[in-house]
Design an enzyme around this catalytic site. Structure first.
Site, PDB file in Angstrom:
ATOM      1  N   GLU A 255       5.269  -7.458   5.426  1.00 30.11           N
ATOM      2  CA  GLU A 255       4.769  -6.677   4.169  1.00 30.11           C
ATOM      3  C   GLU A 255       4.193  -5.251   4.757  1.00 30.11           C
ATOM      4  OE1 GLU A 255       5.662  -7.601   1.558  1.00 30.11           O
ATOM      5  OE2 GLU A 255       6.490  -9.638   2.065  1.00 30.11           O
ATOM      6  N   HIS A 258       6.922  -2.907   4.657  1.00 32.44           N
ATOM      7  CA  HIS A 258       7.309  -2.347   3.332  1.00 32.44           C
ATOM      8  C   HIS A 258       6.184  -1.178   2.948  1.00 32.44           C
ATOM      9  CE1 HIS A 258      10.527  -4.903   1.622  1.00 32.44           C
ATOM     10  NE2 HIS A 258       9.868  -5.980   2.196  1.00 32.44           N
TER      11      HIS A 258
END
Length: 489
Positions: A255, A258
């Site tokens: 994550e 991202h």
């Protein structure tokens, strides 16, 4: 103000409202009271109505007709706005609001059904979501397929034919590699219990190590880890398992990939069409290269082994080499997000084929669980035991994200290309990773990919960064080299 200036000013407000709508989703999956679901569904529908009205405002067409782009950046702004305007104009406001309302409700139903291992409780709501997305696809498709119409929400310019060709190129070598590995002794996994407090503390450290800016972000817990937001407010989530700390750590690193993309975009693009990742495939290239080619590398493994030993004590493995083998262990497993690199794309292929059949009306929701279980057994050689390890494991279909899954594999392919180019550009990368220093890699990715946001089309973004057109070969060569060495093939 020129027509272009007026258009960008209008778009800035739309982008700000879109970020607010996204924050409603973050709240729903992290801290929202359980009983707030029905009201949140109405809030999502209201925001969808507002955004649809703005994105189909007739003035946009007038501004687009009159706007004269001065440079490449202006041309990119107009390309994104025109595409969105033409696309949204085909979808009735009623349908956009109903999709937002239904998927908000469906998320809560899915979460409860997953907890209860009760597929039957979820299927009626899933059927509503599928019907709505089929209707939306019919509005958008023109002469193309329903699935391609939805796929282009996540990867502009992609087609199911091209995606199927990618999978045809990947599957034979992946299956051959997986089968060869199965003939070899499996590495020893970590053993013991790993306290949540230690996992969360080390996940914070890992996020910082990979360049996550906590001044513009935060980490929370969620059932299914995700990243949310762009620009100055980019949040991530993770999850913990007392028996599997890698679940937490690599969810976090993934994550962060991202989030780093969103945080790394040129601030001049803030709250504009260029101020977010250009596609989910390119987005996934960042999360996967952070997680795998960097985070699971032999060089970085030594540093992480030291930090985990300091945090938890005995890990149940002999040394850093055994730790590296454990973190890359090819194993039987049901869960896509917990899969090893060799088998991950096989999980995505399963979902791609099933959802494409669903949207085409060739597979009905009532038959989906049986189809999933049959396909899983054929692809992986063992049977699904409980629904949370099968049909109910992913959040995507409850949220109506049909066409999203293949971008995970597309991201893996892009990550393979970027890794090859990175190794050429930074030949002493391992010397830094051994010290837990990811900056040479993350700085290169920020400069070549992240800062450009939506300036170029997805494939052009990767080609510009790498200096060559993307293909499956670098990923397959990387996997065969890495796991061939690990398993003595």
């Amino acid at each position: 103000m020129t027509a272009f200036d007026e258009l960008l000013a209008f778009q800035r407000e739309t982008e700000a409202l879109s970020q607010i709508a996204g924050r409603l989703g973050w709240d729903q999956e992290t801290v929202m009271p359980k009983g707030a679901g029905p009201q949140r569904a109405e809030e999502h529908a209201a925001m969808a109505n507002v955004l649809h009205a703005r994105r189909t405002d007739p003035r946009i067409g007038e501004w687009l007709a009159a706007a004269e782009p001065a440079d490449e950046v202006a041309e990119a702004h107009l390309r994104h706005i025109r595409r969105d305007y033409e696309r949204m104009a085909k979808v009735p406001a009623r349908l956009a609001a109903e999709i937002a309302r239904t998927t908000s409700l469906a998320h809560a139903v899915w979460a409860q059904a997953r907890a209860d291992e009760d597929v039957a409780a979820f299927l009626p709501m899933l059927a509503k979501v599928v019907d709505l997305r089929r209707e939306e696809a019919d509005c958008l498709r023109g002469q193309g397929s329903r699935y391609d119409a939805l796929l282009n929400d996540y990867e502009s310019g992609a087609s199911s034919t091209r995606i199927a060709g990618m999978f045809d190129a990947l599957r034979p070598r992946l299956v051959t590699l997986r089968d060869a590995i199965r003939e070899k002794p499996a590495p020893q996994p970590l053993t013991g219990t790993f306290a949540e407090e230690g996992q969360l503390a080390l996940s914070q450290e890992l996020a910082a190590t990979f360049g996550y800016d906590f001044g513009n972000g935060r980490i929370d817990k969620a059932v299914h880890p995700f990243s949310n937001g762009s620009g100055l407010d980019v949040r991530i989530t993770t999850r913990t398992n007392p028996l599997d700390p890698f679940n937490c750590f690599y969810s976090t690193i993934h994550e962060v990939g991202h989030a780093a993309y969103e945080q790394g975009i040129d601030r001049a693009y803030l709250l504009t069409p260029l101020g977010q990742g250009v596609s989910m495939g390119v987005h996934e290239s960042q999360s996967r290269i952070y997680e795998n080619q960097l985070g699971r590398s032999r060089a970085f493994a030594g540093w992480l082994h030291g930090r985990m030993t300091e945090t938890f004590g005995d890990l149940g493995v002999a040394d850093a080499d055994a730790f590296y083998a454990a973190m890359n262990r090819v194993h039987e497993g049901y869960i896509r997000t917990e899969s090893d690199e060799v088998q991950y794309n096989l999980h995505v292929m399963l979902r791609f084929d099933l959802e494409r059949a669903l949207i085409a009306d060739d597979l009905q929701v009532a038959d989906l669980e049986a189809a999933w279980n049959d396909r899983f057994l054929a692809d992986f050689g063992f049977a699904v035991d409980v629904p949370s390890n099968g049909l109910l494991q992913d959040v995507h279909w409850s949220e109506g994200l049909f066409g999203y899954f293949p971008t995970y594999s597309l991201g893996n392919v892009y990550a393979g290309c970027l890794h090859q180019a990175l190794r050429t550009a930074v030949p002493d990368l391992d010397a830094a990773l051994v010290r837990g220093d990811t900056a040479p890699a993350t700085a290169w990715l920020r400069e070549t990919v992240q800062r450009h946001g939506g300036l170029r089309e997805p494939r052009a973004t990767i080609a510009h960064a790498c200096g060559f057109e993307p293909s499956e070969a670098p990923l397959l060569d990387y996997l065969e080299g890495k796991f061939g060495a690990l398993y003595g093939l």
